[in-house]
Design an enzyme around this catalytic site. Structure first.
Site, short mmCIF file in Angstrom:
data_model
loop_
_atom_site.label_atom_id
_atom_site.label_comp_id
_atom_site.label_asym_id
_atom_site.label_seq_id
_atom_site.Cartn_x
_atom_site.Cartn_y
_atom_site.Cartn_z
N CYS A 113 0.74 -1.06 -0.17
CA CYS A 113 0.08 -0.08 0.02
C CYS A 113 1.03 1.42 -0.25
O CYS A 113 0.50 2.67 -0.03
CB CYS A 113 -0.91 0.15 1.07
SG CYS A 113 -2.24 -1.52 1.23
N HIS A 246 -3.19 7.07 1.67
CA HIS A 246 -3.94 6.17 1.23
C HIS A 246 -5.15 5.42 2.05
O HIS A 246 -5.33 6.35 2.87
CB HIS A 246 -2.64 4.77 1.85
CG HIS A 246 -3.21 4.38 2.04
ND1 HIS A 246 -3.54 3.47 0.51
CD2 HIS A 246 -3.19 2.59 2.90
CE1 HIS A 246 -3.73 1.84 0.85
NE2 HIS A 246 -3.64 1.77 1.98
N ASN A 276 -9.54 -0.19 0.07
CA ASN A 276 -8.92 0.13 -0.09
C ASN A 276 -7.59 -0.80 -0.90
O ASN A 276 -7.87 -1.77 -1.21
CB ASN A 276 -7.95 -0.76 1.51
CG ASN A 276 -6.99 -0.76 1.59
OD1 ASN A 276 -5.97 -0.21 0.19
ND2 ASN A 276 -5.61 -1.51 2.55
N1 ACO Z 1 -18.23 -8.45 9.33
C1 ACO Z 1 -18.78 -8.62 11.41
N2 ACO Z 1 -18.25 -8.33 11.56
C2 ACO Z 1 -16.83 -8.64 11.71
C3 ACO Z 1 -16.36 -8.93 10.52
C4 ACO Z 1 -16.51 -8.54 9.46
N3 ACO Z 1 -16.20 -8.31 7.88
N4 ACO Z 1 -14.61 -8.55 10.82
C5 ACO Z 1 -14.72 -8.96 11.93
N5 ACO Z 1 -15.60 -9.26 12.39
C6 ACO Z 1 -15.50 -9.61 14.20
C7 ACO Z 1 -14.74 -10.11 14.12
O1 ACO Z 1 -15.25 -11.74 14.43
C8 ACO Z 1 -14.80 -10.15 15.69
O2 ACO Z 1 -15.80 -10.36 16.84
P1 ACO Z 1 -15.39 -11.22 17.93
O3 ACO Z 1 -15.44 -10.02 19.15
O4 ACO Z 1 -17.01 -11.64 18.56
O5 ACO Z 1 -14.86 -12.03 18.03
C9 ACO Z 1 -15.91 -8.22 15.69
O6 ACO Z 1 -15.75 -8.10 14.56
C10 ACO Z 1 -14.06 -7.18 16.42
O7 ACO Z 1 -13.20 -7.42 15.08
P2 ACO Z 1 -11.85 -6.51 15.71
O8 ACO Z 1 -10.99 -7.48 14.79
O9 ACO Z 1 -11.48 -6.37 17.08
O10 ACO Z 1 -12.28 -5.30 14.58
P3 ACO Z 1 -11.51 -4.08 14.66
O11 ACO Z 1 -12.74 -3.51 16.13
O12 ACO Z 1 -10.45 -3.93 15.37
O13 ACO Z 1 -12.09 -3.41 13.57
C11 ACO Z 1 -10.84 -4.08 11.10
C12 ACO Z 1 -11.65 -4.14 13.11
C13 ACO Z 1 -11.50 -3.09 10.73
C14 ACO Z 1 -9.53 -5.10 10.66
C15 ACO Z 1 -9.77 -3.07 11.75
O14 ACO Z 1 -8.72 -3.85 12.85
C16 ACO Z 1 -8.85 -1.63 10.80
O15 ACO Z 1 -9.18 -1.43 10.41
N6 ACO Z 1 -7.13 -1.79 11.45
C17 ACO Z 1 -6.92 -1.64 10.03
C18 ACO Z 1 -7.09 -2.52 9.03
C19 ACO Z 1 -6.15 -1.78 7.46
O16 ACO Z 1 -7.03 -1.33 7.00
N7 ACO Z 1 -5.61 -2.85 6.64
C20 ACO Z 1 -5.02 -2.17 5.27
C21 ACO Z 1 -4.12 -2.87 4.81
S1 ACO Z 1 -3.10 -2.09 6.38
C22 ACO Z 1 -3.42 -0.78 5.21
O17 ACO Z 1 -3.58 -0.36 4.10
C23 ACO Z 1 -3.11 0.20 6.40
#
Ligand code: ACO
Length: 319
Positions: A113, A246, A276
């Site tokens: 990215c 980004h 993304n």
């Molecule tokens: N739909 C519904 N529920 C979901 C999904 C989904 N797609 N994905 C995860 N969950 C659930 C999980 O299973 C979890 O459930 P549980 O509590 O019963 O176990 C709950 O949602 C919370 O999961 P977390 O992973 O703690 O969710 P969080 O609030 O941290 O959000 C996310 C996850 C959106 C991925 C966040 O961590 C994030 O944005 N991270 C950055 C990732 C990113 O942007 N990556 C891109 C590539 S790198 C870059 O470009 C910078």
């Protein structure tokens, strides 16, 4: 000739537009979950036979047209991608062939990215050293081809697309300063671990990510690199007309904006429409900003991105 200036930009999104509700038909997720965690509403997916170079070529043609140039004016093509058409040759040489040109140098850069930050900085160095005069810099991805539809924590986040700029040697201000960094010790936060050996794909060929780990690292690192590039160039955040970040996650963008003390009306945000798109996300957002008339000639832009590796960077540009 002291600067590398953006002469024109272009972008392309594949025809298939997929909403969160569309995804929820075959992934255990919901529009509410995706929007509240990421700000994403739609993303575009390439057709099965549509490759990264196909997207890149259309973005490149639009950038050339905007710059009022043709492929024959280009003396270097750099493609930033983590989803190349093939193991080799580079997607850049495939783009060159599809553009109907030959002879100029062409290569890919791989910084996921952060790829467009690496490609733009490399092109700037070529121009400033006199090794190139006019460079086609493209960020293009088909992440939908490497998503595991059983892994709802990753597959809802990404989309496909391409963005491009033509960078040319100029006496007028262009790229002012840039900074690139990487730290390979964060390998396990985000990767596609597969490689080819003995005629087999060895390891998982899909995106693996520690979402919360990436979130924490991205927020901290993007704020710092944005601050550093401004300070090293002798600029203050208030001199930035547009932040072009980004587009991974609206909450990551909000955090950087808050840290820099900018207002949201100075930020190009496209994550809601594109998801993304990895290396394509910054040039796509830039082109949207330019073609919508928001970004004007003479304005100061701060571009910044981070991706797997981890690798990250920021570029300060006078448009
Ligand atoms: N739909 C519904 N529920 C979901 C999904 C989904 N797609 N994905 C995860 N969950 C659930 C999980 O299973 C979890 O459930 P549980 O509590 O019963 O176990 C709950 O949602 C919370 O999961 P977390 O992973 O703690 O969710 P969080 O609030 O941290 O959000 C996310 C996850 C959106 C991925 C966040 O961590 C994030 O944005 N991270 C950055 C990732 C990113 O942007 N990556 C891109 C590539 S790198 C870059 O470009 C910078």
């Amino acid at each position: 000739m002291h600067y590398a200036k953006i002469l024109g930009s272009g972008s392309y999104l594949p025809a298939k537009r997929v909403s969160n509700d569309d995804l929820a038909q075959f992934v255990d997720t919901s529009d509410e979950w995706i929007q509240s965690r990421t700000g994403i509403q739609f993303r575009h997916f390439a057709a099965e036979n549509e490759l990264t170079s196909d997207l890149a070529v259309i973005a490149a043609q639009r950038a050339l047209e905007a710059a009022n140039l043709t492929g024959d004016d280009i003396d270097l093509i750099i493609v930033a991608t983590a989803t190349p058409d093939m193991q080799f040759p580079s997607t850049a040489t495939i783009v060159q062939q599809k553009l109907g040109i030959s002879g100029c140098a062409a290569f890919d850069v791989q910084a996921v990215c952060a790829g467009f930050m690496y490609a733009l900085t490399t092109a700037n160095a070529y121009i400033k050293s006199g090794m190139a005069k006019t460079v086609l810099v493209i960020g293009a991805e088909t992440f939908s081809h490497i998503l595991d539809w059983q892994d709802r924590t990753t597959c809802v986040l990404f989309g496909d697309g391409a963005g491009a700029v033509v960078l040319g040697a100029s006496d007028e201000a262009g790229i002012i300063h840039s900074k690139l960094q990487a730290d390979g010790s964060y390998l396990d936060l985000l990767k596609v671990p597969a490689h080819i050996a003995g005629g087999q794909i060895c390891g998982n060929p899909y995106v693996e990510m520690d979402g919360p780990g990436v979130f924490k690292f991205a927020v901290k690192t993007l704020a710092k690199v944005a601050e550093d590039v401004l300070a090293e160039a002798g600029y203050e955040a208030k001199q930035v007309d547009w932040l072009v970040p980004h587009q991974a996650n609206k909450r990551i963008i909000d955090s950087t904006v808050k840290h820099l003390g900018l207002s949201m009306d100075k930020v190009i945000v496209t994550v809601q429409d594109h998801g993304n798109t990895s290396a394509a996300s910054i040039p796509l957002a830039l082109d949207v900003g330019i073609r919508s008339g928001n970004i004007q000639r003479g304005q100061t832009l701060l571009l910044e991105g981070i991706g797997g590796g981890f690798a990250w960077g920021a570029v300060l540009v006078k448009y």
